[in-house]
Design a protein around this motif. Structure first.
Motif, PDB file in Angstrom:
ATOM      1  N   GLU A   1       0.834  -1.206   0.000  1.00 39.08           N
ATOM      2  CA  GLU A   1       0.000   0.000   0.000  1.00 39.08           C
ATOM      3  C   GLU A   1       0.863   1.249   0.000  1.00 39.08           C
ATOM      4  OE1 GLU A   1      -2.201  -1.240   3.438  1.00 39.08           O
ATOM      5  OE2 GLU A   1      -0.952  -0.074   4.782  1.00 39.08           O
ATOM      6  N   PHE A   2       0.255   2.346  -0.396  1.00 38.29           N
ATOM      7  CA  PHE A   2       0.988   3.612  -0.357  1.00 38.29           C
ATOM      8  C   PHE A   2       0.090   4.729   0.151  1.00 38.29           C
ATOM      9  CE2 PHE A   2      -0.606   3.239  -4.740  1.00 38.29           C
ATOM     10  CZ  PHE A   2      -1.289   4.434  -4.888  1.00 38.29           C
ATOM     11  N   GLU A   3       0.743   5.779   0.670  1.00 33.58           N
ATOM     12  CA  GLU A   3       0.022   6.931   1.212  1.00 33.58           C
ATOM     13  C   GLU A   3      -0.051   8.046   0.192  1.00 33.58           C
ATOM     14  OE1 GLU A   3       1.924   8.342   4.660  1.00 33.58           O
ATOM     15  OE2 GLU A   3       0.923   6.947   6.012  1.00 33.58           O
ATOM     16  N   LEU A   4      -1.147   8.780   0.245  1.00 29.64           N
ATOM     17  CA  LEU A   4      -1.273   9.998  -0.564  1.00 29.64           C
ATOM     18  C   LEU A   4      -1.560  11.158   0.373  1.00 29.64           C
ATOM     19  CD1 LEU A   4      -3.582   8.734  -3.436  1.00 29.64           C
ATOM     20  CD2 LEU A   4      -1.229   9.420  -3.700  1.00 29.64           C
ATOM     21  N   THR A   5      -0.882  12.270   0.162  1.00 31.44           N
ATOM     22  CA  THR A   5      -1.200  13.493   0.936  1.00 31.44           C
ATOM     23  C   THR A   5      -1.451  14.635  -0.045  1.00 31.44           C
ATOM     24  OG1 THR A   5       1.172  13.847   1.232  1.00 31.44           O
ATOM     25  CG2 THR A   5      -0.020  12.853   3.073  1.00 31.44           C
ATOM     26  N   ASN A   6      -0.401  15.432  -0.330  1.00 28.99           N
ATOM     27  CA  ASN A   6      -0.642  16.588  -1.202  1.00 28.99           C
ATOM     28  C   ASN A   6      -0.850  16.214  -2.674  1.00 28.99           C
ATOM     29  OD1 ASN A   6       1.933  15.979  -2.000  1.00 28.99           O
ATOM     30  ND2 ASN A   6       2.884  17.822  -1.160  1.00 28.99           N
ATOM     31  N   GLU A   7      -0.510  14.951  -3.062  1.00 32.17           N
ATOM     32  CA  GLU A   7      -0.773  14.527  -4.441  1.00 32.17           C
ATOM     33  C   GLU A   7      -2.262  14.621  -4.769  1.00 32.17           C
ATOM     34  OE1 GLU A   7       2.484  11.664  -2.948  1.00 32.17           O
ATOM     35  OE2 GLU A   7       0.686  12.606  -2.165  1.00 32.17           O
ATOM     36  N   ARG A   8      -3.087  14.473  -3.753  1.00 37.46           N
ATOM     37  CA  ARG A   8      -4.536  14.425  -3.977  1.00 37.46           C
ATOM     38  C   ARG A   8      -5.067  15.717  -4.593  1.00 37.46           C
ATOM     39  NH1 ARG A   8      -7.554  12.546   1.277  1.00 37.46           N
ATOM     40  NH2 ARG A   8      -9.272  12.446  -0.208  1.00 37.46           N
ATOM     41  N   PHE A   9      -4.480  16.864  -4.218  1.00 32.48           N
ATOM     42  CA  PHE A   9      -4.980  18.107  -4.808  1.00 32.48           C
ATOM     43  C   PHE A   9      -3.995  18.738  -5.792  1.00 32.48           C
ATOM     44  CE2 PHE A   9      -3.103  19.124  -0.667  1.00 32.48           C
ATOM     45  CZ  PHE A   9      -2.208  20.138  -0.987  1.00 32.48           C
ATOM     46  N   LEU A  10      -2.715  18.294  -5.783  1.00 36.72           N
ATOM     47  CA  LEU A  10      -1.746  18.865  -6.720  1.00 36.72           C
ATOM     48  C   LEU A  10      -2.006  18.385  -8.154  1.00 36.72           C
ATOM     49  CD1 LEU A  10       1.656  18.766  -4.797  1.00 36.72           C
ATOM     50  CD2 LEU A  10       0.201  20.737  -5.296  1.00 36.72           C
ATOM     51  N   VAL A  11      -2.582  17.199  -8.294  1.00 42.13           N
ATOM     52  CA  VAL A  11      -2.821  16.658  -9.639  1.00 42.13           C
ATOM     53  C   VAL A  11      -3.923  17.449 -10.375  1.00 42.13           C
ATOM     54  CG1 VAL A  11      -3.652  14.619 -10.890  1.00 42.13           C
ATOM     55  CG2 VAL A  11      -1.870  14.388  -9.163  1.00 42.13           C
ATOM     56  N   PRO A  12      -5.135  17.615  -9.797  1.00 39.91           N
ATOM     57  CA  PRO A  12      -6.146  18.432 -10.500  1.00 39.91           C
ATOM     58  C   PRO A  12      -5.740  19.903 -10.628  1.00 39.91           C
ATOM     59  CG  PRO A  12      -7.160  17.135  -8.755  1.00 39.91           C
ATOM     60  CD  PRO A  12      -5.692  17.028  -8.560  1.00 39.91           C
ATOM     61  N   GLU A  13      -4.830  20.352  -9.751  1.00 44.36           N
ATOM     62  CA  GLU A  13      -4.363  21.746  -9.799  1.00 44.36           C
ATOM     63  C   GLU A  13      -3.762  22.090 -11.161  1.00 44.36           C
ATOM     64  OE1 GLU A  13      -3.633  25.530  -8.230  1.00 44.36           O
ATOM     65  OE2 GLU A  13      -4.883  23.885  -7.504  1.00 44.36           O
ATOM     66  N   MET A  14      -3.255  21.076 -11.869  1.00 44.55           N
ATOM     67  CA  MET A  14      -2.606  21.312 -13.163  1.00 44.55           C
ATOM     68  C   MET A  14      -3.558  21.916 -14.187  1.00 44.55           C
ATOM     69  SD  MET A  14       0.442  20.585 -12.794  1.00 44.55           S
ATOM     70  CE  MET A  14       0.343  21.034 -11.079  1.00 44.55           C
ATOM     71  N   ILE A  15      -4.861  21.606 -14.067  1.00 48.66           N
ATOM     72  CA  ILE A  15      -5.830  22.169 -15.025  1.00 48.66           C
ATOM     73  C   ILE A  15      -5.902  23.686 -14.861  1.00 48.66           C
ATOM     74  CG2 ILE A  15      -8.275  22.224 -15.682  1.00 48.66           C
ATOM     75  CD1 ILE A  15      -8.471  19.310 -14.886  1.00 48.66           C
ATOM     76  N   PHE A  16      -5.732  24.153 -13.629  1.00 46.48           N
ATOM     77  CA  PHE A  16      -5.826  25.588 -13.363  1.00 46.48           C
ATOM     78  C   PHE A  16      -4.486  26.299 -13.555  1.00 46.48           C
ATOM     79  CE2 PHE A  16      -9.145  23.435 -10.968  1.00 46.48           C
ATOM     80  CZ  PHE A  16     -10.266  24.137 -11.400  1.00 46.48           C
ATOM     81  N   HIS A  17      -3.374  25.558 -13.369  1.00 43.65           N
ATOM     82  CA  HIS A  17      -2.038  26.157 -13.542  1.00 43.65           C
ATOM     83  C   HIS A  17      -1.102  25.194 -14.277  1.00 43.65           C
ATOM     84  CE1 HIS A  17      -3.365  28.565  -9.877  1.00 43.65           C
ATOM     85  NE2 HIS A  17      -3.186  29.460 -10.824  1.00 43.65           N
ATOM     86  N   PRO A  18      -1.269  25.058 -15.606  1.00 43.49           N
ATOM     87  CA  PRO A  18      -0.398  24.132 -16.357  1.00 43.49           C
ATOM     88  C   PRO A  18       1.073  24.536 -16.281  1.00 43.49           C
ATOM     89  CG  PRO A  18      -2.245  24.866 -17.710  1.00 43.49           C
ATOM     90  CD  PRO A  18      -2.247  25.701 -16.472  1.00 43.49           C
ATOM     91  N   ALA A  19       1.347  25.810 -15.969  1.00 44.07           N
ATOM     92  CA  ALA A  19       2.742  26.277 -15.893  1.00 44.07           C
ATOM     93  C   ALA A  19       3.511  25.512 -14.819  1.00 44.07           C
ATOM     94  CB  ALA A  19       2.773  27.768 -15.602  1.00 44.07           C
ATOM     95  N   ASP A  20       2.802  25.018 -13.788  1.00 48.57           N
ATOM     96  CA  ASP A  20       3.480  24.253 -12.725  1.00 48.57           C
ATOM     97  C   ASP A  20       4.065  22.950 -13.261  1.00 48.57           C
ATOM     98  OD1 ASP A  20       2.605  26.257 -11.174  1.00 48.57           O
ATOM     99  OD2 ASP A  20       1.145  25.116 -10.015  1.00 48.57           O
TER     100      ASP A  20
END
Length: 433
Positions: free
Chosen positions: A304-323
């Protein structure tokens, strides 16, 4: 039953059924896959997510790449299986309504026409783009609403391959106003794969698995700075942490979220303020603290693996593709540019009739975040109103089903004899592309 087949041929899923029906007969992934247990590529079943097939490290072949058809032979194979085994039809007795992305190259259009008329022998064909169908469906659903009365809307389609912001006026997509971001569900899944592979366990080959992780655990953040701070906290203070259990191939062939309640704890964080201490730490609820301690013990019998900030950093790309290092505007700016490309008279109506469709708009809080980003960019005298379709994945197909059931549909189609006489390019002019 209607003699029109409606086919929403997306990069991720094919939605197919009979015109006039409310829902498609089948929704299947637009790909062939080869599990480790098989030597040849197989057709996915309509209920691929519910099947017991072990898709761990399955190789995938897709006919559509970056939104466009690049492998007509593979598409023919998939369609042939679809028409014979799932829809049980003889194409020569049916008309076809097919969706195509905006700005499709003439060479790809020719390949599509050859598939439809020469390989399958459909008696007639109508090609349209998805924004037009979404607008038609929403206008018919609310005949007294603004979209229906003004006959004007801005359709934001966040699909598998890319995201479009397309103004629609009187059921025609204004091509000069369509703006595109080369970022869709596939790119988000790939980014999630990279993050998890770098931090936890190598999942670069697990496309189906990471799609499941993205759909179940990712969400859109309303306050990135605050959520990043919360994600850094240790132990039970971190309301964003959750654990995903990988399949072991024996007792379960599908991955799953270890504790679904834990995965929903982020909902206690409102957009305006940071979560209260009681909510995070469970001070007044000792049983919650004990439960959290149990969950924190990593089970060595399960991978198993843990997810923390990946959960919201991935959809964030739609709003800021520059990241991601992409030299492109975010979704809010893309919408503003699309509106500004149109006549000023349409601006207030377009901002007030934004329709969200496509699977990537299903992230929780997507529309709230988009409104937050859009409001500062829009003049104060204009209202911003965002409508999310009741089923963003089937919205385009339902619009096509509605169009196929209209009395003058057959007159809009190109027949097989016209195609044979005039050729592809001449016939395409009828579809106003």
């Amino acid at each position: 039953m209607s003699n029109v087949i409606v086919l929403d041929n997306g990069g991720g899923f094919i939605k197919a059924g009979h015109g006039g029906e409310r829902d498609p007969v089948t929704v299947i992934p637009n790909c062939l896959y080869r599990p480790l247990s098989s030597k040849k590529f197989l057709h996915p079943s309509p209920t691929a997510s519910a099947s017991t097939e072990d898709l761990t490290s399955a190789a995938v072949r897709r006919p559509i790449d970056r939104g466009y058809l690049i492998n007509p032979d593979l598409q023919r194979d998939i369609w042939s299986h679809l028409f014979t085994s799932l829809l049980h039809i003889t194409p020569s007795n049916y008309s076809l309504l097919l969706t195509e992305p905006p700005f499709t190259l003439p060479s790809i259009q020719r390949a599509t026409d050859e598939l439809v008329f020469e390989d399958f022998g459909f008696k007639s064909l109508f090609i349209t783009d998805s924004p037009k169908l979404v607008h038609l469906y929403e206008a018919s659903k609310r005949p007294d609403g603004l979209i229906s009365k003004a006959q004007c809307s801005l359709v934001v389609d966040c699909g598998f391959s890319f995201t479009h912001a397309a103004p629609v006026f009187q059921n025609f997509t204004l091509n000069y106003g369509v703006k595109r971001i080369d970022l869709g569900g596939k790119a988000l899944t790939n980014y999630l794969k990279e993050l998890v592979s770098y931090r936890s366990v190598n999942v670069m080959d697990e496309s189906f698995l990471m799609d499941d992780v993205k759909e179940k655990l990712c969400f859109v953040s309303l306050d990135i700075a605050r959520d990043l701070q919360v994600a850094r906290k240790r132990g039970k203070d971190n309301v964003l942490r959750c654990v995903y259990v990988l399949p072991d191939g024996i007792t379960h062939t599908k991955g799953f979220v270890k504790d679904p309640d834990e995965a929903k704890r982020y909902l206690t964080m409102t957009g305006a303020d940071s979560p209260s201490l009681e909510t995070i730490k469970g001070i007044d609820r000792p049983e919650l603290s004990e439960k959290l301690e149990d969950r924190r013990r990593i089970d060595l019998t399960k991978n198993e693996f843990e997810l923390t900030n990946e959960r919201f950093l991935v959809p964030e790309m739609i709003f800021h593709p520059a990241d991601l290092g992409m030299n492109q505007a975010g979704l809010a700016e893309c919408i503003v540019r699309a509106v500004n490309s149109c006549h000023p008279v349409l601006h207030p109506v377009l901002y007030e009739s934004i329709i969200l469709t496509g699977g990537s708009t299903l992230f929780p809080r997507f529309s709230e975040r988009l409104e937050m980003e859009l409001r500062p960019l829009v003049p104060d005298e204009y209202q911003v109103k965002i409508t999310t379709q009741e089923d963003p994945i089937l919205g385009v197909w339902r619009g096509g089903s509605l169009l196929a059931s209209s009395p003058d549909f057959e007159a809009m189609c190109v027949t097989k004899s016209e195609y044979e006489e005039l050729g592809s390019a001449r016939c395409r002019k009828r579809f106003f592309h």
